[in-house]
Design an enzyme around this catalytic site. Structure first.
Site, PDB file in Angstrom:
ATOM      1  N   LEU A  25       7.325 -16.406  -8.967  1.00 44.77           N
ATOM      2  CA  LEU A  25       7.691 -15.583  -8.556  1.00 44.77           C
ATOM      3  C   LEU A  25       8.368 -14.557  -8.476  1.00 44.77           C
ATOM      4  CD1 LEU A  25       7.051 -17.868  -6.250  1.00 44.77           C
ATOM      5  CD2 LEU A  25       8.627 -17.474  -4.326  1.00 44.77           C
ATOM      6  N   HIS A  61       7.011 -11.282   3.413  1.00 41.27           N
ATOM      7  CA  HIS A  61       7.585 -11.743   4.208  1.00 41.27           C
ATOM      8  C   HIS A  61       8.682 -11.540   3.614  1.00 41.27           C
ATOM      9  CE1 HIS A  61       6.049 -12.480  -0.024  1.00 41.27           C
ATOM     10  NE2 HIS A  61       7.288 -13.264  -0.117  1.00 41.27           N
ATOM     11  N   GLU A 110       0.515  -5.304  -2.540  1.00 46.95           N
ATOM     12  CA  GLU A 110       1.158  -4.084  -3.059  1.00 46.95           C
ATOM     13  C   GLU A 110       0.076  -4.024  -4.050  1.00 46.95           C
ATOM     14  OE1 GLU A 110       2.983  -1.201  -2.842  1.00 46.95           O
ATOM     15  OE2 GLU A 110       3.532  -2.046  -0.932  1.00 46.95           O
ATOM     16  N   TYR A 131       4.712  -1.312  -9.423  1.00 46.23           N
ATOM     17  CA  TYR A 131       5.213  -2.815  -9.200  1.00 46.23           C
ATOM     18  C   TYR A 131       3.701  -2.917  -9.197  1.00 46.23           C
ATOM     19  CZ  TYR A 131       5.727  -6.699  -5.879  1.00 46.23           C
ATOM     20  OH  TYR A 131       5.821  -8.128  -5.835  1.00 46.23           O
ATOM     21  N   SER A 171       0.562 -10.100  -4.530  1.00 50.93           N
ATOM     22  CA  SER A 171       1.313  -9.619  -3.609  1.00 50.93           C
ATOM     23  C   SER A 171       0.252  -8.325  -2.817  1.00 50.93           C
ATOM     24  CB  SER A 171       2.235  -8.258  -4.303  1.00 50.93           C
ATOM     25  OG  SER A 171       2.639  -6.896  -3.609  1.00 50.93           O
ATOM     26  N   SER A 210      10.988  -6.865  -8.637  1.00 48.59           N
ATOM     27  CA  SER A 210       9.955  -6.998  -6.837  1.00 48.59           C
ATOM     28  C   SER A 210       9.713  -5.867  -5.478  1.00 48.59           C
ATOM     29  CB  SER A 210      10.475  -8.384  -5.891  1.00 48.59           C
ATOM     30  OG  SER A 210      11.551  -7.777  -5.728  1.00 48.59           O
TER      31      SER A 210
HETATM   32  O1  F7E Z   1       9.624  -1.297   2.047  1.00 55.22           O
HETATM   33  C1  F7E Z   1       9.258   2.384   3.984  1.00 55.22           C
HETATM   34  C2  F7E Z   1       8.578   1.800   2.485  1.00 55.22           C
HETATM   35  O2  F7E Z   1      10.557  -1.868   0.134  1.00 55.22           O
HETATM   36  C3  F7E Z   1       8.252  -1.317   3.143  1.00 55.22           C
HETATM   37  C4  F7E Z   1       7.847  -6.511  -1.458  1.00 55.22           C
HETATM   38  O3  F7E Z   1       8.682  -7.647  -1.472  1.00 55.22           O
HETATM   39  O4  F7E Z   1       6.583  -6.401  -0.217  1.00 55.22           O
HETATM   40  C5  F7E Z   1       7.748  -5.814  -0.023  1.00 55.22           C
HETATM   41  O5  F7E Z   1       7.550  -4.089  -1.354  1.00 55.22           O
HETATM   42  C6  F7E Z   1       8.148   0.056   4.161  1.00 55.22           C
HETATM   43  C7  F7E Z   1       7.392   0.792   2.940  1.00 55.22           C
HETATM   44  O6  F7E Z   1       8.657  -3.305   1.047  1.00 55.22           O
HETATM   45  C8  F7E Z   1      12.806   2.741   3.795  1.00 55.22           C
HETATM   46  O7  F7E Z   1       8.208   3.256   1.904  1.00 55.22           O
HETATM   47  C9  F7E Z   1      10.991   3.058   4.938  1.00 55.22           C
HETATM   48  O8  F7E Z   1       6.091   1.436   2.961  1.00 55.22           O
HETATM   49  O9  F7E Z   1      10.545  -2.990   2.269  1.00 55.22           O
HETATM   50  P1  F7E Z   1      10.288  -2.051   1.262  1.00 55.22           P
HETATM   51  P2  F7E Z   1       7.376  -2.991   0.286  1.00 55.22           P
HETATM   52  O10 F7E Z   1       7.652  -2.048  -0.795  1.00 55.22           O
HETATM   53  O11 F7E Z   1       6.411  -3.253   1.239  1.00 55.22           O
HETATM   54  C10 F7E Z   1       5.368  -6.816  -0.830  1.00 55.22           C
HETATM   55  C11 F7E Z   1       4.406  -7.254  -0.287  1.00 55.22           C
HETATM   56  C12 F7E Z   1       6.162  -6.823  -2.334  1.00 55.22           C
HETATM   57  O12 F7E Z   1       5.345  -7.492  -2.674  1.00 55.22           O
HETATM   58  C13 F7E Z   1       7.465  -6.289  -2.684  1.00 55.22           C
HETATM   59  O13 F7E Z   1       7.833  -6.699  -3.656  1.00 55.22           O
HETATM   60  O14 F7E Z   1       9.403   0.669   4.380  1.00 55.22           O
HETATM   61  N1  F7E Z   1      10.864   2.773   3.906  1.00 55.22           N
HETATM   62  N2  F7E Z   1      11.735   3.650   4.589  1.00 55.22           N
HETATM   63  C14 F7E Z   1      11.696   1.965   3.346  1.00 55.22           C
HETATM   64  N3  F7E Z   1      12.053   1.145   2.551  1.00 55.22           N
HETATM   65  C15 F7E Z   1      12.970   1.244   2.169  1.00 55.22           C
HETATM   66  N4  F7E Z   1      12.507  -0.014   1.339  1.00 55.22           N
HETATM   67  N5  F7E Z   1      13.916   1.433   2.124  1.00 55.22           N
HETATM   68  C16 F7E Z   1      13.930   2.672   2.629  1.00 55.22           C
HETATM   69  O15 F7E Z   1      14.867   3.187   3.352  1.00 55.22           O
END
Ligand code: F7E
Length: 304
Positions: free
Chosen positions: A52, A151, A99, A121, A97, A56
């Site tokens: 894992l 998750h 992603e 990523y 993922s 990330s």
């Molecule tokens: O963002 C939006 C952002 O950073 C989710 C990782 O575990 O899941 C995760 O990736 C969404 C995105 O996760 C903020 O733009 C809005 O659309 O929580 P996140 P992620 O990018 O989906 C996948 C499956 C993985 O594999 C990855 O390792 O939320 N968003 N406003 C924001 N995101 C963040 N971080 N911060 C903000 O302020």
């Protein structure tokens, strides 16, 4: 396996696995060092390997593509190459993922949906997925990939949006914060509980044949839905606290992800046990408790 720097300072670096630390034997190694991984395989002779480890955080992969690609792609290659040499019978799990789907070509996404990653990523995970499949096909390794959708749990890092929101709610209640700055509130994700997803990973390695599986709840919610649910649980009006900030937007966004885990359900008998409302509730309650704020423990109705 953990980095030497983490082993030297377990209370700070390994705090999130504090409750089980006494039952683990951690080996010092780095994904960046092939020999260190090789030596662990030689010493431990594992029957199962769950890979894992990665950089990330999608957002960070835009700031530093080089380290994300290097660590994630080479790291996976090193683990697979060492495993093949030292313990070829060891069963291998790769954390793929959602992603990898990125700019999705169909909704919901399944194992055969075309990949169109939108970040370094995502690209690194596609490479890891392909490497894993190739070790399965070329060398007969029992290597499986989980294509896991988001998750979450109270152990989530603070930079990810779910934990940023739930810890923000707790800090607002505690009087430590008066605004919460977020990026794209319209992005939609299929959020499940990490506890359920780990069961799916384990189950993949108990199968006679290795394979690839989507692991998802099948339900998508926007960041706004998450905000509404988390703030609603404690009776706060999000409009008074949420500020959208361009700093948290991504150069290329993944707008919507929603998975169909029918294959995991049919083959592994897997289905998620915690729903969206239960997940948000558990995360808010835990973050509030850590600041001494007690909330009613009854599960609230989903509002988003
Ligand atoms: O963002 C939006 C952002 O950073 C989710 C990782 O575990 O899941 C995760 O990736 C969404 C995105 O996760 C903020 O733009 C809005 O659309 O929580 P996140 P992620 O990018 O989906 C996948 C499956 C993985 O594999 C990855 O390792 O939320 N968003 N406003 C924001 N995101 C963040 N971080 N911060 C903000 O302020």
């Amino acid at each position: 396996m953990a980095r030497r720097v983490a082993l030297e300072d377990p209370s700070r670096r390994l705090g999130r696995i504090g409750p089980v630390l006494g039952r683990l034997h951690l080996h010092a190694a780095s994904l960046e060092s092939f020999p260190s991984i090789y030596q662990i395989f030689r010493a431990v002779q594992p029957e199962e390997c769950y890979h894992l480890a990665a950089q990330s955080f999608v957002s960070y992969s835009f700031d530093d593509e080089f380290s994300t690609l290097n660590t994630n792609i080479n790291g996976t290659h090193f683990v697979l190459a060492a495993l093949k040499d030292v313990v070829p019978k060891c069963r291998f799990y790769f954390a793929g993922s959602s992603e990898m789907f990125g700019k999705v070509t169909e909704i919901p996404q399944i194992e055969t949906t075309r990949f169109h990653p939108r970040s370094a990523y995502g690209i690194s995970k596609v490479a890891g997925f392909d490497l894993t499949r190739n070790y399965r096909e070329a060398y007969g390794i029992h290597a499986s990939s989980g294509i896991l959708f988001n998750h979450e749990s109270p152990r989530r890092g603070f930079e990810f949006v779910t934990r940023k929101i739930t810890s923000g709610v707790a800090r607002i209640l505690a009087g430590q914060l008066n605004e919460l700055r977020l990026g794209n509130l319209e992005a939609k994700r299929d959020w499940g509980h990490a506890r359920d997803y780990v069961e799916a990973m384990w189950s993949m390695l108990q199968q006679e044949q290795p394979d690839d599986y989507v692991v998802a709840t099948g339900k998508s919610h926007s960041v706004s839905d998450f905000v509404r649910n988390a703030f609603g649980l404690v009776g706060l009006d999000p409009k008074k606290f949420i500020v959208t900030d361009p700093e948290f937007y991504r150069p290329a966004e993944v707008q919507i992800l929603v998975g169909n885990a029918a294959k995991a359900q049919a083959t592994l008998g897997w289905r998620p046990k915690t729903d969206f409302a239960g997940l948000v509730h558990e995360m808010v309650i835990t973050d509030c408790a850590s600041l001494g704020i007690t909330l009613p423990s009854a599960k609230s109705a989903e509002t988003g």
